[in-house]
Design a protein around this motif. Structure first.
Motif, PDB file in Angstrom:
ATOM      1  N   THR A 191       4.296 -21.592  -6.293  1.00 37.26           N
ATOM      2  CA  THR A 191       5.160 -21.913  -6.820  1.00 37.26           C
ATOM      3  C   THR A 191       6.027 -23.637  -6.202  1.00 37.26           C
ATOM      4  N   ALA A 192       6.993 -23.938  -6.999  1.00 35.91           N
ATOM      5  CA  ALA A 192       7.473 -25.244  -7.107  1.00 35.91           C
ATOM      6  C   ALA A 192       8.317 -24.953  -5.486  1.00 35.91           C
ATOM      7  N   GLY A 193       8.335 -26.763  -5.162  1.00 37.74           N
ATOM      8  CA  GLY A 193       8.886 -26.521  -3.973  1.00 37.74           C
ATOM      9  C   GLY A 193       9.850 -28.008  -4.710  1.00 37.74           C
ATOM     10  N   ARG A 194      10.902 -27.401  -3.531  1.00 39.37           N
ATOM     11  CA  ARG A 194      12.208 -28.974  -3.467  1.00 39.37           C
ATOM     12  C   ARG A 194      12.378 -30.084  -2.576  1.00 39.37           C
ATOM     13  N   ILE A 195      13.065 -30.365  -2.412  1.00 35.92           N
ATOM     14  CA  ILE A 195      13.506 -31.042  -0.819  1.00 35.92           C
ATOM     15  C   ILE A 195      14.461 -30.008  -0.299  1.00 35.92           C
ATOM     16  N   HIS A 196      15.003 -29.124  -0.560  1.00 34.72           N
ATOM     17  CA  HIS A 196      15.762 -28.140   0.022  1.00 34.72           C
ATOM     18  C   HIS A 196      16.669 -27.063  -0.835  1.00 34.72           C
ATOM     19  N   ILE A 197      16.855 -25.978  -0.277  1.00 36.12           N
ATOM     20  CA  ILE A 197      16.516 -24.805  -1.079  1.00 36.12           C
ATOM     21  C   ILE A 197      17.722 -25.176  -2.131  1.00 36.12           C
ATOM     22  N   ASP A 198      17.525 -24.757  -2.994  1.00 40.28           N
ATOM     23  CA  ASP A 198      19.241 -24.175  -3.568  1.00 40.28           C
ATOM     24  C   ASP A 198      19.212 -22.974  -5.005  1.00 40.28           C
ATOM     25  N   GLU A 199      20.086 -22.897  -5.353  1.00 44.54           N
ATOM     26  CA  GLU A 199      20.087 -21.341  -6.041  1.00 44.54           C
ATOM     27  C   GLU A 199      19.483 -21.012  -7.117  1.00 44.54           C
ATOM     28  N   GLN A 200      19.207 -22.416  -7.113  1.00 46.86           N
ATOM     29  CA  GLN A 200      17.873 -22.504  -9.306  1.00 46.86           C
ATOM     30  C   GLN A 200      16.565 -21.790  -8.553  1.00 46.86           C
ATOM     31  N   LEU A 201      16.121 -22.444  -7.444  1.00 43.23           N
ATOM     32  CA  LEU A 201      14.742 -22.332  -6.939  1.00 43.23           C
ATOM     33  C   LEU A 201      15.112 -20.961  -6.359  1.00 43.23           C
TER      34      LEU A 201
END
Ligand code: GDP
Length: 296
Positions: A191-201
């Motif tokens: 799955t996709a990662g992000r720089i930090h956790i957000d609601e959309q993730l």
């Protein structure tokens, strides 16, 4: 020169010529060293506290065995308590479910998620003789899907063909269908990662989970990020639900403290550790080995 925890404990306790039982005072002196070493290894403060409480309860009043020094005796208690807290029940990836078994990989960008997806694919193919399909659901980072394709090709593990313009959920659906039709035993979803956790993730993860019904949801976390990795695991577990953790960069200079915090705070088993960049640099989590590393 750097002195290991074992050496420090021997240093303190073996000065005691007294024989008989370990006194509270001896144990307290030893626990100060344990506390310092664990904090240096970036173990969370409350985990350090509950750890030293456990060791103290086991050690105080214990008869000193004639054949070992008090230092050796306390080192053994510390070692055994570390193994217990790290989880002495080694649990490999669970594939006991109808094929294709979905494994969902989650984590932040840069944690080693894509590399670990390929590593697990290679291990299940080469070692467990499973037919494995890898699929990248990362539509945000342009090169992500291509990165997994290349890693798959390098290691002779199939990857889901890339189709432009699909959402992560659509790719997950297509991967599971391809898994069924292609006779795959396992489908691993990166799955996709992000720089930090957000609601959309988190919403995206929940949606993928609903579609793929993964049997395992593994968090990939960088062991060198210590406390941040632990907080990350808590958030992912609360929102998506984890079945296990893979700690990467265990080949780095971290002394294993992240593993202890991770297990104690989340209660989730650490299943595997990443020990390098190469596709075969993945090992089963071995609590005794990590305990040895913390003790030095
Ligand atoms: P992702 O963004 O989470 O998918 O991260 P990548 O899989 O692209 O990994 C980021 C970098 O970390 C790459 O250069 C990997 O080779 C490296 N990496 C991944 N796992 C490990 C590991 O266990 N040890 C080391 N030393 N490097 C790793």
């Amino acid at each position: 020169m750097f002195e290991s925890l074992s050496e420090r404990l021997s240093g303190i306790l073996d000065k005691l010529t007294r024989r008989g039982a370990l006194t509270e005072e001896d144990v307290n002196a030893a626990m100060r060293e344990v506390r310092r070493a664990l904090l240096e290894a970036d173990v969370a403060l409350d985990v350090v506290r509950s750890f030293t409480d456990k060791v103290r309860a086991r050690a105080v009043g214990q008869e000193v065995i004639r054949s070992v020094t008090p230092g050796q005796q306390v080192i053994k208690i510390v070692h055994d308590t570390l193994v217990d807290m790290l989880g002495s029940d080694a649990r490999p990836i669970d594939l006991e479910a109808p094929a294709p078994v979905a494994i969902m990989m989650v984590g932040l960008q840069g944690s080693g998620k894509t590399t670990t997806t390929a590593k697990i694919g290679l291990r299940l193919t080469a070692r467990s003789r499973r037919k494995v399909l890898l699929a990248s659901l990362d539509t945000r980072r342009p090169a992500a899907q291509e990165q997994l394709r290349v890693l798959g090709a390098q290691n002779d593990v199939d990857t889901l063909p890339i189709v432009a313009g699909q959402s992560p959920t659509q790719i997950a659906e297509r991967a599971m269908t391809a898994g069924r039709l292609g006779g795959y035993d396992v489908v691993i979803l990166d799955t996709a990662g992000r720089i930090h956790i957000d609601e959309q993730l988190m919403l995206e993860m929940a949606e993928i989970k609903r579609v793929a019904k993964p049997h395992e949801i593994l968090l990939v976390a960088d062991a060198l990020t210590g406390q941040d990795a632990v907080n990350l695991a808590k958030s992912f577990d609360e929102r998506v639900g984890l079945t296990g953790i893979v700690l990467t960069r265990m080949d780095g200079d971290g002394r294993g403290g992240a593993a202890l915090s991770m297990r104690a705070v989340t209660g989730k088993p650490i299943k595997l550790i990443g020990v390098g960049e190469k596709a075969d640099a993945l090992e089963d989590f071995d609590p005794a080995r990590i305990a040895g590393r913390i003790l030095g």
